[in-house]
Design an enzyme around this catalytic site. Structure first.
Site, PDB file in Angstrom:
ATOM      1  N   GLY A 273     105.404  -2.064 124.423  1.00  7.81           N
ATOM      2  CA  GLY A 273     104.528  -1.849 125.570  1.00  7.81           C
ATOM      3  C   GLY A 273     105.306  -1.927 126.866  1.00  7.81           C
ATOM      4  O   GLY A 273     106.133  -2.826 127.065  1.00  7.81           O
ATOM      5  N   GLY A 275     103.590  -1.367 130.133  1.00 12.23           N
ATOM      6  CA  GLY A 275     102.538  -1.125 131.116  1.00 12.23           C
ATOM      7  C   GLY A 275     102.633  -2.176 132.201  1.00 12.23           C
ATOM      8  O   GLY A 275     103.731  -2.553 132.624  1.00 12.23           O
ATOM      9  N   THR A 276     101.475  -2.670 132.640  1.00 12.86           N
ATOM     10  CA  THR A 276     101.463  -3.681 133.711  1.00 12.86           C
ATOM     11  C   THR A 276     102.382  -4.846 133.342  1.00 12.86           C
ATOM     12  O   THR A 276     103.258  -5.235 134.117  1.00 12.86           O
ATOM     13  CB  THR A 276     100.018  -4.203 133.901  1.00 12.86           C
ATOM     14  OG1 THR A 276      99.193  -3.099 134.224  1.00 12.86           O
ATOM     15  CG2 THR A 276      99.952  -5.243 134.996  1.00 12.86           C
ATOM     16  N   LYS A 368      95.537 -11.634 123.536  1.00  6.33           N
ATOM     17  CA  LYS A 368      94.536 -12.612 123.077  1.00  6.33           C
ATOM     18  C   LYS A 368      93.582 -12.007 122.072  1.00  6.33           C
ATOM     19  O   LYS A 368      93.076 -12.705 121.181  1.00  6.33           O
ATOM     20  CB  LYS A 368      93.755 -13.217 124.240  1.00  6.33           C
ATOM     21  CG  LYS A 368      93.120 -12.215 125.174  1.00  6.33           C
ATOM     22  CD  LYS A 368      94.096 -11.832 126.232  1.00  6.33           C
ATOM     23  CE  LYS A 368      93.668 -10.679 127.056  1.00  6.33           C
ATOM     24  NZ  LYS A 368      94.244 -10.708 128.388  1.00  6.33           N
ATOM     25  N   GLU A 451      91.851  -5.207 131.610  1.00  6.34           N
ATOM     26  CA  GLU A 451      92.362  -4.709 130.334  1.00  6.34           C
ATOM     27  C   GLU A 451      92.366  -3.181 130.366  1.00  6.34           C
ATOM     28  O   GLU A 451      91.667  -2.565 131.181  1.00  6.34           O
ATOM     29  CB  GLU A 451      91.449  -5.180 129.189  1.00  6.34           C
ATOM     30  CG  GLU A 451      91.418  -6.678 128.996  1.00  6.34           C
ATOM     31  CD  GLU A 451      92.795  -7.232 128.680  1.00  6.34           C
ATOM     32  OE1 GLU A 451      93.394  -6.841 127.673  1.00  6.34           O
ATOM     33  OE2 GLU A 451      93.283  -8.067 129.458  1.00  6.34           O
ATOM     34  N   LYS A 466      89.688 -15.910 124.683  1.00  2.86           N
ATOM     35  CA  LYS A 466      90.530 -17.004 125.194  1.00  2.86           C
ATOM     36  C   LYS A 466      89.936 -18.375 124.856  1.00  2.86           C
ATOM     37  O   LYS A 466      90.672 -19.331 124.598  1.00  2.86           O
ATOM     38  CB  LYS A 466      90.719 -16.842 126.697  1.00  2.86           C
ATOM     39  CG  LYS A 466      91.587 -15.621 127.045  1.00  2.86           C
ATOM     40  CD  LYS A 466      91.508 -15.300 128.520  1.00  2.86           C
ATOM     41  CE  LYS A 466      92.385 -14.123 128.895  1.00  2.86           C
ATOM     42  NZ  LYS A 466      92.091 -13.605 130.231  1.00  2.86           N
TER      43      LYS A 466
END
Ligand code: NAP
Ligand code: HSE
Length: 612
Positions: A273, A275-276, A368, A451, A466
């Site tokens: 990944g 991304g952010t 999570k 998300e 969470k």
């Protein structure tokens, strides 16, 4: 176990050889965060960057050969003021709540000359008040105030003196001078001798005073001796490392280190990944190239990632073709030591994570959803393979919530109330100010809080996942959860709650709660059953959780003490840098205790492995 409410304080002093320029700030932030997530408060004393003090001195002397001491003190102090201010900003970027203090705000008073003063007092109440506001304080080293209000410096190497003086006055549990040497040696390891010098494991104050004052300021050693304060000297790379590293300066007789400080090879990290979060982690990994080597980056759409780097000077651009791949099998065949999964999703990444664990690779994840839904099975595989599976970033980002829950496990903690979803907390704050919901959602996405599918944030699923992870960390993986309300912003009474909050000056927040049955609400049940809820509620102004702003996250643990005391742990709950800080903390933990994986020490297993 000591009282969970007794919070130890660590004083960390970073010398100019470690803080060479602002490029070193992320490394220093990682070290501070490592102490913070042990549950400590941290008082940081930075020196000026690199050769700043000498450069400023040379500039002053170019104006006049004998600069006036009072003016020179003001000029040189700008070095430490600058590094301390920039460090505070770097901590803020990482989502670490830090407060910049100064000698004037904590009454660090000295007497003596402008350039070589001696500390005489510190306002302890002011320091404690500052710690009530933030768990990390940044105090520029070297600088003090004279009793006449003028600025004075503590002499060459004076940041050592600042750290030791403050540590002794606040009774810090640990004081570490972080240098570019791995401790104190019989002679300078950078010298040209034919054989390497021996390192002191312990050194007495007297023997330390026999070494050159350029390593540790002699005034600082004498003060430590007079105050009977032992302190550590170590290199940045061995700070926090398990095993025989650094040197302890104290009243014990000097002793050589029997073993050389362990030198670990760089760990190869495979990143899933970009991304952010992934882009932040990759940036940190490039900045920590002494510790980590990037083995590869797995994404789904190579072209879109390549396009992001066109025309940039990012170091990633240079290595793009070598690093990025869309082939999961080929990615794993690059033999990473650790797989960092920051892709998200459950079905799409579970096979890869499973395979990595089966191959004995350590896994660090921020996911999570994966851990709440498949975590128990993945832990079993990890334990069979004797490899760590850690996920600090999955809950709370820079708020070390899982770590706090693990520390409280086994105490008489009854449960917790928490703000766990940064996106909805941020959105609710905007809604309360009258911003339309759609605009608030877009802004949370632009800031990298939401998300990939923001419905998971909005409908309470993310917070619920969470809660599951926190409950397992606090009460054991076998805890049984009984769900009550589980609502998100679709709650039918959200508008009423917003109106109520505006009238009462309260805050609407998505609150998750989890209490052992039979303790919080009179329900009777076994010790491993907990009642959990997630729903928007109005928090009265002034309440502990209401103070958490923006995309913050925090947990208020309820303790079964006679006075029913609580413990609040909070930080930034979403966003690129807070999340990648937590991922790096897991990576650095693995780096510093390599026996935790790949069977380097047989039979080892991590706290996270066994407790959550
Ligand atoms: P994001 O911006 O959507 O980035 C996801 C990245 O993962 C993209 O580069 C995507 O590649 C890649 N990807 C997705 N599925 C993949 C797969 N099956 N195989 C390979 N690559 C895949 O998401 P994010 O915000 O960084 O979040 C990543 C994870 O961190 C999630 O689990 C999230 O819950 C967690 N997290 C996020 C935050 C936060 O503040 N953002 C905080 C804590 C935890 P393509 O672009 O090629 O599709
Ligand atoms: N979307 C998540 C949140 C990211 O807003 O809390 C952090 O886990």
């Amino acid at each position: 176990m000591s009282s969970p409410l007794a919070i130890p304080i660590t004083v960390l002093k970073f010398g100019s050889s470690v803080l060479r320029s602002e490029a070193d700030l992320p490394t220093v932030v990682h070290e501070i965060y490592a102490e913070l997530r042990k549950g400590h408060r941290v008082l940081v004393v930075p020196s000026a960057f690199g050769s700043t003090t000498d450069d400023l001195l040379a500039i002053a002397k170019s104006q006049t050969p004998e600069p006036e001491p009072r003016v020179l003190a003001r000029l040189l102090a700008t070095g430490e003021s600058t590094s301390a201010a920039l460090l505070s900003l770097a901590l803020k970027r990482a989502g670490i709540c830090a407060r910049l203090i100064g000698p004037e705000s904590v009454g660090l008073l000295t007497e003596g000359g402008y350039l070589d003063a001696h500390p005489i007092s510190l306002d302890l109440a002011a320091v404690h008040a500052a710690f009530e506001a933030a768990p990390v304080l940044v105090l520029p080293g070297f600088i003090s105030r004279r009793t006449d209000g003028e600025l004075a410096l503590l002499g060459r190497g004076g940041s050592d003196l600042t750290a030791i003086f403050v540590a002794s006055r606040i009774r810090a549990s640990r004081c570490v001078l972080v240098k570019d040497v791995e401790g104190l040696f019989e002679w300078d390891p950078a010298g040209s001798a034919t054989h390497p010098p021996r390192r002191f494991q312990n050194i007495s104050y007297g023997d330390a005073l026999g070494l050159s004052g350029s390593v540790v300021q002699h005034k600082a050693i004498r003060l430590a001796r007079d105050e009977d304060l032992s302190f550590e000297v170590c290199g940045a790379s061995s700070l926090g490392m398990e095993g025989p590293t650094g040197t302890i300066v104290g009243s014990k007789p000097s002793a050589w280190a029997e073993l050389e400080a362990p030198r670990y090879t760089r760990l190869r990290v495979g990143l899933v990944g970009h991304g952010t979060v992934g882009a932040g982690v990759l940036d940190h990994l490039f900045g920590a190239s002494e510790d980590f080597e990037v083995a590869g980056v797995l994404v789904r759409d190579l072209a879109s990632h390549r396009a992001n780097f066109v025309g940039t000077h990012s170091p990633v651009a240079r290595y793009f073709d070598e690093l990025f791949t869309t082939d999961a099998r080929e990615f794993l065949d690059r033999a990473p030591d650790i797989v960092v999964e920051v892709a998200g999703g459950v079905e799409s990444v579970e096979p890869l994570v499973r395979t990595a664990l089966e191959r004995g690779l350590a896994v660090v994840t921020a996911n999570k959803a994966l851990m709440a839904e498949r975590g128990l099975a993945l832990h079993e595989i990890a334990e069979r393979s004797g490899t760590p599976l850690v996920y600090s970033a999955a809950v709370g980002c820079s708020a070390p919530l899982l770590e706090a829950a693990q520390r409280l496990r086994g105490t008489s903690v009854r449960g917790f109330e928490a703000l766990l979803n940064g996106t909805t907390n941020f959105i609710l704050e905007l809604l309360q100010r009258g911003v339309p919901l759609d605009d608030a959602i877009v802004e949370s996405q632009e800031r990298g809080y939401a998300e990939a599918d923001p419905t998971l944030d909005l409908n309470g699923t993310d917070a619920a996942q969470k809660v599951v992870l926190l409950a397992r960390a606090l009460f054991g993986r076998d805890v049984r959860l009984r769900w009550g309300l589980r609502q998100g912003l679709e709650s039918p009474n959200l508008q009423d709650l917003l109106a109520e909050a505006r009238g009462a000056e309260g805050q609407v927040r998505m609150v998750a709660s989890c209490f052992l049955e039979g303790t919080a609400s009179g329900r009777t049940a076994g010790p491993h059953e907990a009642f959990v809820e997630v729903a928007p509620v109005v928090l009265p102004s002034g309440s502990a959780l209401a103070g958490i702003q923006g995309a913050g996250a925090g947990v208020l643990f309820a303790l079964d003490t006679p006075d029913r005391s609580t413990l609040l742990v909070a930080g930034e709950g979403a966003g690129r840098w807070p999340t990648s800080e937590a991922v790096m903390a897991d990576l650095l933990d693995l780096r510093r205790s390599p026996e935790r994986f790949r069977g380097i020490v047989a039979g080892s297993s991590s706290a996270e492995n066994t407790e959550s």
